[in-house]
Design an enzyme around this catalytic site. Structure first.
Site, short mmCIF file in Angstrom:
data_model
loop_
_atom_site.label_atom_id
_atom_site.label_comp_id
_atom_site.label_asym_id
_atom_site.label_seq_id
_atom_site.Cartn_x
_atom_site.Cartn_y
_atom_site.Cartn_z
N ASP A 92 0.95 -1.23 -0.08
CA ASP A 92 -0.29 0.05 0.01
C ASP A 92 0.96 1.24 0.01
OD1 ASP A 92 -1.28 -2.24 1.05
OD2 ASP A 92 -2.89 -1.03 2.15
N ASP A 126 -0.70 -2.69 -4.23
CA ASP A 126 -1.98 -2.47 -3.40
C ASP A 126 -2.63 -1.24 -3.68
OD1 ASP A 126 -3.82 -3.15 -1.53
OD2 ASP A 126 -2.73 -4.79 -0.80
N ASP A 127 -3.45 -0.98 -2.71
CA ASP A 127 -4.01 0.41 -2.67
C ASP A 127 -3.11 1.53 -2.94
OD1 ASP A 127 -6.86 -0.57 -2.48
OD2 ASP A 127 -6.47 -0.83 -0.12
N HIS A 168 -4.04 -0.98 -6.71
CA HIS A 168 -5.31 -1.00 -6.48
C HIS A 168 -6.19 -0.02 -6.84
CE1 HIS A 168 -4.70 -5.50 -4.59
NE2 HIS A 168 -4.19 -5.20 -5.94
N ARG A 210 -12.41 3.04 -5.70
CA ARG A 210 -12.99 1.97 -4.89
C ARG A 210 -13.51 2.36 -3.43
NH1 ARG A 210 -10.28 -4.03 -3.54
NH2 ARG A 210 -8.40 -2.57 -3.17
N LYS A 256 -15.10 0.53 -0.31
CA LYS A 256 -15.09 -0.82 0.33
C LYS A 256 -15.81 -0.70 1.65
CE LYS A 256 -10.58 -1.38 -0.24
NZ LYS A 256 -9.34 -1.93 -0.09
#
Ligand SMILES: *[C@@H]1O[C@H](CO)[C@@H](O)[C@H](O)[C@H]1NC(C)=O
Ligand SMILES: *[C@@H]1O[C@H](CO)[C@@H](O)[C@H](O)[C@H]1NC(C)=O
Length: 389
Positions: free
Chosen positions: A205, A226-227, A248, A281, A283
């Site tokens: 991340d 990742d993010d 991500h 995104r 979540k």
């Protein structure tokens, strides 16, 4: 001459004597005074301290509270230890010079920790904080394999703190954790874990943000797996002028099931997400409670997105779009505007997926969303009428 004046002269002479010594001396244990404050200020100001080499981290940690400026020059942090600057005096200026490295150890880290009020952290031109993450990368990140240290805990930075021009490379796992901060500006940070794309980097991340307020991140470049940014909780947070590549995307969450489950007033604007699994995104974890309110995504350009251009889900369970959505983490006052990039999504991906619990997504603004290239997602649920899915 008064006794005070002669003491001042001695201090000034001592400082200039140190200055005249060669730069390439072996590291010393204590602070080196590298600049002499003017006579007028000598009684009020603390010294500028330079630390280097393999003893630099321990010396810097030891002397941190007594230095107004801390220069970390080519510091080699021993294995299994944190470069710990968590007891800085208010207003301290920390400057990284040259290459900062860390020894190898399988532990949880962090490799670097900085805390304090009105702190300025700066990377000098050409400097790099090199995690040499390839030594840990095994494709499993935080989910298994060897224990990997987190990189930078930027925790409890308050007042008017800033981090400028920091150049971070190849972190073992997550790069920058911003937690418990109130009043922090991060400018022009580079997090380059691109070597992990083929080298087994995972869960790298860029920025993980929690329980913080008044955070501004501008001009960041994040290359990772990742993010790019994950805001798990916090208020008044802005990410702008950024580039996210390889990871991500720009994320809220996951929200729910943590100690702090409130996200309010978070803006992502004028940024690019490319070569990533997702663009945008949000979540929310199924079966939990929390709040996602006042989030704005505006002026986001997407390209080469493999799975979801825009993904908003209330059925996250560690994986995307699993099972039935629930309503315990409502997503309200959401603005999605000017999301562009023709053919930004790859043909096997989905342009927009929205899965909300009953009545749990409301008061949305949706304009100028033109995400194309991928498929329609067939299982959208409880989509607010302004949005299209
Ligand atoms: C979020 O922004 C709104 C509008 O500016 C403001 O009224 C509200 O107090 C903010 N929320 C927090 C938690 O700061
Ligand atoms: C709807 O959104 C607007 C603009 O963000 C906000 O001012 C208003 O308070 C929201 N209304 C409700 C009912 O949440």
């Amino acid at each position: 001459m008064t006794p005070v004046a002669s003491a001042l002269l001695l201090v000034a002479f001592g400082a200039s004597h140190v200055l005249a010594s060669p730069v390439a001396e072996p590291p010393v244990a204590g602070p080196v005074v590298t600049s002499a404050p003017s006579l007028d200020n000598v009684l009020q100001k603390r010294a500028s301290c330079t630390f280097s080499g393999s003893s630099g981290a321990a010396s810097a940690s030891k002397s941190q509270a007594s230095c107004a400026t801390i220069v970390l020059s080519n510091v080699a942090v021993p294995s299994g230890t944190t470069l710990d600057l968590s007891k800085l005096a208010d207003g301290t200026h920390v400057i990284f010079q040259g290459t900062t490295t860390w020894g190898y150890s399988e532990w949880t880290g962090p490799l670097l920790q900085i805390k304090g009020k009105d702190i300025t952290v700066e990377g000098a031109s050409g400097s790099v904080l090199d995690g040499d993450g390839a030594r840990w990368w095994d494709g499993e990140g935080g989910n298994g394999g060897v224990k990997k240290p987190k990189f930078f805990a930027a925790h409890s930075l308050t007042g008017s703190s800033s981090i400028k021009n920091l150049n971070i490379k190849n972190t073992p796992v997550q790069a920058v954790s911003i937690n418990g901060c109130k009043g922090l500006t991060v400018t022009n940070m580079v997090i380059d874990n691109s070597a992990g794309d083929s080298g087994g980097g995972h869960n790298t991340d860029g920025f993980d943000i929690g329980s913080s307020s008044g955070i501004t991140i501008t001009g960041a470049k994040v290359y990772n797996q990742d993010d790019c940014v994950a805001v798990n909780s916090g208020t008044d947070i802005t990410f702008s002028g950024g580039l996210c590549s390889g990871g991500h995307g720009l994320s809220i969450g996951s929200v729910g099931g943590r100690s702090d489950n409130t996200v309010e007033n978070v803006t992502f604007k004028d940024s690019t997400v490319t070569k990533s699994t997702n663009g945008i995104r949000i979540k929310a974890v199924a079966g939990t409670t929390g709040t996602i309110k006042g989030v704005t995504y505006s002026g986001i350009t997407l390209s080469s997105i493999s799975k979801y251009g825009v993904l908003i889900e209330q059925n996250y369970n560690g994986g995307d779009l699993h099972g039935d959505p629930t309503s315990g983490v409502p997503i309200t006052d959401l603005t999605i505007s000017s999301i562009t990039g023709s053919s930004g999504v790859q043909s096997s991906g989905y342009n927009v997926a929205i899965v909300c619990g009953s009545g749990a997504c409301s008061n949305w603004t949706w304009s100028g969303v033109s995400v194309s290239g991928g498929k329609g997602y067939g299982s959208c649920k409880n989509v607010p009428s302004v949005a299209s899915c």
